[in-house]
Design a protein around this motif. Structure first.
Motif, short mmCIF file in Angstrom:
data_model
loop_
_atom_site.label_atom_id
_atom_site.label_comp_id
_atom_site.label_asym_id
_atom_site.label_seq_id
_atom_site.Cartn_x
_atom_site.Cartn_y
_atom_site.Cartn_z
N LEU A 149 51.72 0.66 -37.81
CA LEU A 149 52.41 1.65 -36.97
C LEU A 149 51.44 1.98 -35.86
CD1 LEU A 149 50.38 4.31 -37.76
CD2 LEU A 149 52.11 4.45 -39.67
N ASN A 267 57.80 3.67 -37.59
CA ASN A 267 57.85 4.84 -37.16
C ASN A 267 56.96 5.62 -38.02
OD1 ASN A 267 58.45 7.82 -36.75
ND2 ASN A 267 60.06 7.13 -35.64
N GLU A 270 57.95 8.68 -40.20
CA GLU A 270 59.03 8.26 -41.46
C GLU A 270 58.11 7.42 -42.54
OE1 GLU A 270 62.49 6.13 -39.67
OE2 GLU A 270 63.25 8.08 -38.78
#
Length: 321
Positions: A149, A267, A270
């Motif tokens: 990420l 993400n 999430e």
């Protein structure tokens, strides 16, 4: 899942598709859990007391992380007591030889498993056996994969995915210069921004035929304060300064061995709720992870057309996986 076959029909030779349903309930995803020798028995007992969280008991296998002797700075073994060698965990990269020693790798082969999803325990939003990540890596023909990420800011303390001498690797945040950390592309995005969250994909063949034969070259030296037996005092002493060496390996040390690395950017909101600090800490605590889990569940409910009632600001909303 279904399989179809086509046969010639009576009307204009139109195909007659027949579908055979497969019983998905007969499919079980085995779970292999590496523990520390310190908490191995407690972890097993906890899972047993919870009926393995609904999984068949023979599909949950526990195996212990390896231990290595601690050494003095001149390479001699440190004794913790007159009859006990001082030992330390061999790092999260010890998962590879531990899988062999405990029989986990053989068990995977017997089950016909071809792919592994490996992740650390300190992420409350991890998606075990994530079909998107696994499917992407398999589609790309990867032997190794890493879910990343993007860093929230240039100096976030996480290692980053990079390439060195044409090979994939992880660069620790402590090894990145200020210039590298702050470098951006034409769109203003961090060049060295793919943060590593210990969320990996492997083929069994890659671990068996590539990683394991090359483990001897991957040990790092960590200088630590190591308790030792003082012959004069006749007792175990804890030093105030670094007095010895612990050898350890990192799970991502095998990345340069990959011939086909896949990287998936996901993400943060999430998929990442780290738990590294004690309750009450300002960040990366059970409390902050609970907030992140609750926020994601609230989002799912709203997007599905549901209405949230009660105190919407509390952090008790959870959607069962």
């Amino acid at each position: 899942a279904s399989s179809s076959s086509s046969e010639k029909g009576d009307k204009d030779n139109e195909p007659d598709t027949k579908k055979q349903k497969v019983d998905d309930s007969a499919t079980t995803i085995p779970w292999y859990i590496m523990t520390s020798p310190i908490n191995h028995n407690e972890t097993e007992e906890y899972f047993k007391s919870k009926s393995y969280f609904g999984l068949p008991s023979d599909s949950v296998m526990f195996f212990q992380q390896g231990m290595l002797p601690c050494l003095t700075n001149d390479g001699k073994i440190i004794m913790e007591t007159p009859s006990k060698v001082s030992m330390a965990p061999d790092g999260n990269g010890g998962i590879y030889p531990s899988m062999v020693k405990a029989g986990a790798l053989d068990d995977m082969k017997k089950r016909g498993i071809k792919y592994l999803h490996v992740f650390s325990i300190d992420n409350a939003l991890v998606k075990p056996a994530d079909p998107v990540f696994m499917g992407y890596c398999i589609k790309e023909g990867a032997d190794c994969g890493n879910k990343v990420l993007w860093k929230s800011h240039a100096h976030e303390k996480v290692g980053v995915m990079a390439e060195k001498s044409g090979k994939p690797c992880i660069v620790e945040y402590s090894d990145i210069t200020t210039e590298m950390a702050e470098k951006t592309d034409d769109d203003g995005r961090l060049v060295f921004g793919a943060g590593n969250i210990c969320n990996h994909f492997y083929t069994i063949d890659f671990i068996d035929k590539v990683v394991l034969p090359n483990m001897n070259d991957m040990y790092h030296v960590a200088r630590k304060k190591i308790p030792f037996y003082d012959q004069d005092k006749k007792e175990t002493v804890t030093p105030t300064a670094n007095n010895g060496i612990k050898l350890e390996t990192f799970i991502f040390d095998v990345f340069p061995l990959s011939k086909s690395m896949a990287v998936l950017d996901v993400n943060r909101e999430e998929e990442f709720a780290p738990v590294k600090n004690a309750p009450g800490a300002a960040s990366d605590s059970p409390d902050t992870a609970r907030v992140l889990m609750s926020s994601l569940s609230k989002k799912w409910v709203s997007e599905a057309g549901g209405n949230l009632v009660g105190e919407k600001d509390n952090n008790t909303c959870e959607v069962s996986p």
